[in-house]
Design a protein around this motif. Structure first.
Motif, PDB file in Angstrom:
ATOM      1  N   ALA A 263       0.793  -1.138   0.038  1.00 35.49           N
ATOM      2  CA  ALA A 263       0.011  -0.094  -0.059  1.00 35.49           C
ATOM      3  C   ALA A 263       0.836   1.384  -0.106  1.00 35.49           C
ATOM      4  O   ALA A 263       0.534   2.107  -0.792  1.00 35.49           O
ATOM      5  N   ARG A 264       1.935   1.150   0.885  1.00 34.31           N
ATOM      6  CA  ARG A 264       2.517   2.657   0.801  1.00 34.31           C
ATOM      7  C   ARG A 264       3.540   2.681  -0.390  1.00 34.31           C
ATOM      8  O   ARG A 264       3.786   3.988  -0.731  1.00 34.31           O
ATOM      9  N   GLU A 265       3.922   1.606  -1.105  1.00 34.09           N
ATOM     10  CA  GLU A 265       4.791   1.738  -1.958  1.00 34.09           C
ATOM     11  C   GLU A 265       3.850   2.212  -3.319  1.00 34.09           C
ATOM     12  O   GLU A 265       4.133   3.032  -4.293  1.00 34.09           O
ATOM     13  N   MET A 266       2.561   1.676  -3.240  1.00 35.02           N
ATOM     14  CA  MET A 266       1.653   2.003  -4.617  1.00 35.02           C
ATOM     15  C   MET A 266       0.911   3.371  -4.310  1.00 35.02           C
ATOM     16  O   MET A 266       0.537   3.920  -5.417  1.00 35.02           O
ATOM     17  N   ALA A 267       0.754   3.846  -3.197  1.00 33.40           N
ATOM     18  CA  ALA A 267      -0.067   5.047  -2.948  1.00 33.40           C
ATOM     19  C   ALA A 267       0.624   6.335  -2.763  1.00 33.40           C
ATOM     20  O   ALA A 267       1.849   6.063  -2.020  1.00 33.40           O
ATOM     21  N   GLY A 268       0.251   7.481  -3.153  1.00 30.82           N
ATOM     22  CA  GLY A 268       0.955   8.644  -2.796  1.00 30.82           C
ATOM     23  C   GLY A 268       0.012   9.574  -2.191  1.00 30.82           C
ATOM     24  O   GLY A 268      -1.312   9.272  -2.001  1.00 30.82           O
ATOM     25  N   ALA A 269       0.361  10.773  -1.999  1.00 30.00           N
ATOM     26  CA  ALA A 269      -0.590  11.975  -1.675  1.00 30.00           C
ATOM     27  C   ALA A 269      -1.723  11.944  -2.486  1.00 30.00           C
ATOM     28  O   ALA A 269      -1.689  12.082  -3.557  1.00 30.00           O
ATOM     29  N   GLY A 270      -3.373  11.975  -1.779  1.00 32.10           N
ATOM     30  CA  GLY A 270      -4.489  11.872  -2.571  1.00 32.10           C
ATOM     31  C   GLY A 270      -4.820  10.558  -3.248  1.00 32.10           C
ATOM     32  O   GLY A 270      -5.966  10.498  -3.392  1.00 32.10           O
ATOM     33  N   ASP A 271      -4.141   9.644  -2.910  1.00 38.71           N
ATOM     34  CA  ASP A 271      -4.486   8.361  -3.431  1.00 38.71           C
ATOM     35  C   ASP A 271      -5.219   7.643  -2.428  1.00 38.71           C
ATOM     36  O   ASP A 271      -4.991   7.867  -1.288  1.00 38.71           O
ATOM     37  N   ALA A 272      -5.793   6.577  -2.608  1.00 41.88           N
ATOM     38  CA  ALA A 272      -6.849   5.607  -1.710  1.00 41.88           C
ATOM     39  C   ALA A 272      -6.375   3.999  -2.103  1.00 41.88           C
ATOM     40  O   ALA A 272      -5.963   3.738  -3.211  1.00 41.88           O
ATOM     41  N   VAL A 273      -6.429   3.224  -0.856  1.00 42.81           N
ATOM     42  CA  VAL A 273      -6.054   1.816  -1.184  1.00 42.81           C
ATOM     43  C   VAL A 273      -7.501   1.363  -0.598  1.00 42.81           C
ATOM     44  O   VAL A 273      -8.169   1.455   0.380  1.00 42.81           O
ATOM     45  N   ALA A 274      -7.971   0.090  -1.174  1.00 43.91           N
ATOM     46  CA  ALA A 274      -8.954  -0.548  -0.727  1.00 43.91           C
ATOM     47  C   ALA A 274      -8.600  -1.888  -0.082  1.00 43.91           C
ATOM     48  O   ALA A 274      -7.845  -2.472  -0.587  1.00 43.91           O
ATOM     49  N   ALA A 275      -9.180  -1.956   0.996  1.00 47.27           N
ATOM     50  CA  ALA A 275      -9.099  -3.176   1.921  1.00 47.27           C
ATOM     51  C   ALA A 275     -10.253  -3.587   2.630  1.00 47.27           C
ATOM     52  O   ALA A 275     -10.955  -2.638   3.032  1.00 47.27           O
ATOM     53  N   PRO A 276     -10.451  -4.789   3.259  1.00 45.88           N
ATOM     54  CA  PRO A 276     -11.594  -5.009   3.897  1.00 45.88           C
ATOM     55  C   PRO A 276     -11.688  -4.458   5.380  1.00 45.88           C
ATOM     56  O   PRO A 276     -10.504  -4.089   5.903  1.00 45.88           O
ATOM     57  N   VAL A 277     -12.800  -4.677   6.076  1.00 44.40           N
ATOM     58  CA  VAL A 277     -13.064  -3.959   7.223  1.00 44.40           C
ATOM     59  C   VAL A 277     -12.227  -4.561   8.348  1.00 44.40           C
ATOM     60  O   VAL A 277     -12.185  -3.874   9.620  1.00 44.40           O
ATOM     61  N   ASP A 278     -11.727  -5.782   8.022  1.00 36.43           N
ATOM     62  CA  ASP A 278     -10.744  -6.304   9.219  1.00 36.43           C
ATOM     63  C   ASP A 278      -9.437  -6.266   9.217  1.00 36.43           C
ATOM     64  O   ASP A 278      -8.371  -6.672   9.800  1.00 36.43           O
ATOM     65  N   THR A 279      -8.979  -5.162   8.296  1.00 38.59           N
ATOM     66  CA  THR A 279      -7.614  -4.596   7.981  1.00 38.59           C
ATOM     67  C   THR A 279      -7.090  -4.060   9.039  1.00 38.59           C
ATOM     68  O   THR A 279      -7.844  -3.000   9.648  1.00 38.59           O
ATOM     69  N   SER A 280      -5.890  -4.191   9.639  1.00 38.30           N
ATOM     70  CA  SER A 280      -5.412  -3.704  10.739  1.00 38.30           C
ATOM     71  C   SER A 280      -5.114  -2.348  10.353  1.00 38.30           C
ATOM     72  O   SER A 280      -4.891  -1.589   9.424  1.00 38.30           O
ATOM     73  N   LEU A 281      -4.861  -1.596  11.859  1.00 36.33           N
ATOM     74  CA  LEU A 281      -4.699  -0.176  11.818  1.00 36.33           C
ATOM     75  C   LEU A 281      -3.262   0.176  11.214  1.00 36.33           C
ATOM     76  O   LEU A 281      -3.008   1.258  10.720  1.00 36.33           O
ATOM     77  N   VAL A 282      -2.301  -0.847  11.122  1.00 40.82           N
ATOM     78  CA  VAL A 282      -0.761  -0.449  10.740  1.00 40.82           C
ATOM     79  C   VAL A 282      -0.995   0.168   9.362  1.00 40.82           C
ATOM     80  O   VAL A 282      -0.110   0.925   8.755  1.00 40.82           O
ATOM     81  N   VAL A 283      -2.210  -0.624   8.629  1.00 38.13           N
ATOM     82  CA  VAL A 283      -2.170  -0.065   7.058  1.00 38.13           C
ATOM     83  C   VAL A 283      -2.556   1.208   7.078  1.00 38.13           C
ATOM     84  O   VAL A 283      -2.050   2.228   6.135  1.00 38.13           O
ATOM     85  N   GLU A 284      -3.559   1.642   7.784  1.00 37.62           N
ATOM     86  CA  GLU A 284      -4.192   3.020   7.922  1.00 37.62           C
ATOM     87  C   GLU A 284      -3.152   3.910   8.143  1.00 37.62           C
ATOM     88  O   GLU A 284      -2.891   5.106   7.619  1.00 37.62           O
ATOM     89  N   ASP A 285      -2.382   3.742   9.189  1.00 39.48           N
ATOM     90  CA  ASP A 285      -1.153   4.534   9.732  1.00 39.48           C
ATOM     91  C   ASP A 285      -0.139   4.704   8.653  1.00 39.48           C
ATOM     92  O   ASP A 285       0.223   5.828   8.619  1.00 39.48           O
ATOM     93  N   ALA A 286       0.256   3.628   8.023  1.00 42.01           N
ATOM     94  CA  ALA A 286       1.131   3.694   7.155  1.00 42.01           C
ATOM     95  C   ALA A 286       0.913   4.787   5.802  1.00 42.01           C
ATOM     96  O   ALA A 286       1.719   5.304   5.210  1.00 42.01           O
TER      97      ALA A 286
END
Length: 448
Positions: A263-286
């Motif tokens: 996620a952090r490699e593929m996304a930049g400012a203003g981009d979004a990443v889609a993931a299911p509701v059971d995804t860890s907060l570590v992804v959101e923070d990254a």
């Protein structure tokens, strides 16, 4: 009929030749040409024959890929100007299972209304069978595997060129798991990477290890990476739509951390990443660190793919190992993910990338009940009076500033699953106990 990953279940019970015939007829109502393939399970032969019979007698031409990775078949739909694709596979399920998954020309699996239409036609015997002289033809879909290999090799080469890295300096061990993911080893070899393979012979009994790649089932891969001093280990499930990894220290990478890495490699400012509701907060923070955001979906790669069609979404993934690169395809593509990860590792060792993340404490359990939908509804009602942000996108998710919990009915078993995560261990435990109490109380009220 359809779950989050098509039709799936025990052969001879849930999944039969009769069902495959009916699905072929239902798909053939509106399709002139359909690509068909299967994983290495022996029962897939009869199911593919029945499926093809239903398509052919509907006047539909069938392009037969044979034994191949699911993303190979899904990509061939658009490449061969077909109207749909069908893969006979149970993916990461055990050998006694099989399944049927339907694909659109975009590489996205059938979902929602498309699945409902197929199910309705089967329920109502609403087919359009051709006259004796109007049957379709079955022909070999030659070159589909090579086309997939070439596509992911090209994607990998672009990534290696972008970081000016020499693939020849990279060594990767690929555990095919007796499945259909050999295209990964082929693509890495074409790139010039040093490749070793494990369990590379397709065998639908999965004698070497269970099909699903987990920390427990990938112990041999981890030992091999360590013994060979390799830079990366790759593991696929039976149809190679999933990909998991082992870092250069021989440590299995948890799915949430692998999702955060991509996620952090593929996304930049203003981009979004889609993931299911059971995804860890570590992804959101990254993602927050690079100015990107996380958008939640229901659990299931079909729902991640649906959200990945949005212009702002540059990547989608599930911690279970399904990775979607919408600029390439809306099908979870394990070999593409493997080649992409190899390029990232060529730039920086995987363990160093993982050191940037701080995993949070997470608690999980499953509670048995024959009333899973009613239990989840009771929990939703109870949460109306509880502090927190409530979402019923998939089950019940209650979010607070310091953590969240999720109560969700299993799609295949008489279970309600409870998950809780927080940035502090004590808070995670409190959220977990709170959610578990809500579920057990509801179960007791409903009489198990």
């Amino acid at each position: 009929m359809f779950g989050t990953s098509g039709v799936r279940g025990p052969v001879g019970e849930t999944v039969t030749a009769d069902l495959a015939l009916s699905i072929g007829r239902a798909v053939g109502v509106e399709a002139d040409r359909v690509v068909v393939g299967r994983d290495a399970r022996e029962a897939g032969k009869a199911l593919c024959d029945a499926l093809a019979a239903g398509l052919v007698e509907s006047g539909t031409d069938v392009l037969e890929v044979g034994v191949a990775a699911t993303p190979t078949v899904a990509r061939a739909v658009g490449d061969r100007d077909a109207d749909a694709g069908v893969v006979v596979t149970a993916s990461h399920n055990p050998p006694q299972d099989n399944g049927i998954k339907l694909w659109s020309p975009s590489g996205q699996a059938f979902v929602g209304a498309e699945q409902e239409t197929i199910a309705r036609r089967i329920d109502e015997d609403d087919y359009a069978l051709a006259a004796w002289d109007g049957h379709g033809e079955r022909t070999a879909c030659e070159g589909a595997g090579a086309a997939h290999r070439d596509a992911i090799t090209a994607a990998g080469r672009r990534r290696f060129d972008a970081i000016a890295a020499d693939p020849a300096e990279l060594s990767v061990v690929v555990d095919v798991g007796n499945g259909t993911g050999g295209v990964t080893a082929d693509a890495l070899y074409e790139l010039g990477v040093s490749v070793e393979t494990l369990n590379a012979t397709p065998d639908g009994r999965f004698p070497a290890r269970p099909s699903e790649p987990t920390a427990e089932t990938c112990e041999s891969l981890a030992r091999c990476v360590d013994a060979l001093d390799a830079d990366l280990g790759i593991a696929h499930d039976g149809d190679a739509d999933r990909m998991m990894a082992v870092d250069e220290t021989g440590t299995f990478v948890p799915g949430d951390l692998l999702l955060a890495t991509f996620a952090r490699e593929m996304a930049g400012a203003g981009d979004a990443v889609a993931a299911p509701v059971d995804t860890s907060l570590v992804v959101e923070d990254a993602l927050a660190e690079v100015g990107a955001s996380l958008v939640h979906t229901r659990v299931g790669d079909v729902y991640v793919a649906e959200r990945a069609k949005e212009e702002s979404v540059v990547f989608g993934g599930e911690p279970s190992g399904a990775w979607i690169f919408p600029q390439e395809t809306l099908c979870p593509d394990g070999p593409l993910a493997a080649v992409t990860l190899a390029a990232l590792v060529a730039e920086q060792p995987l363990s160093d990338r993982l050191d940037a993340f701080d995993p949070y404490p997470i608690r999980r359990t499953s509670i048995e009940t024959d009333h899973r939908a009613a239990v989840v509804e009771a929990v939703r009602e109870a949460c109306q009076t509880i502090d927190g942000e409530l979402s019923d996108l998939d089950g019940v998710r209650l979010s607070r500033e310091d953590g969240w919990f999720l109560v969700r009915a299993s799609g295949t078993q008489p279970l309600v699953r409870v998950t809780a995560e927080a940035r502090e261990d004590g808070t995670a435990e409190e959220l977990f106990e709170e959610a578990k109490t809500l579920v057990t109380d509801a179960v007791a009220d409903l009489g198990s």
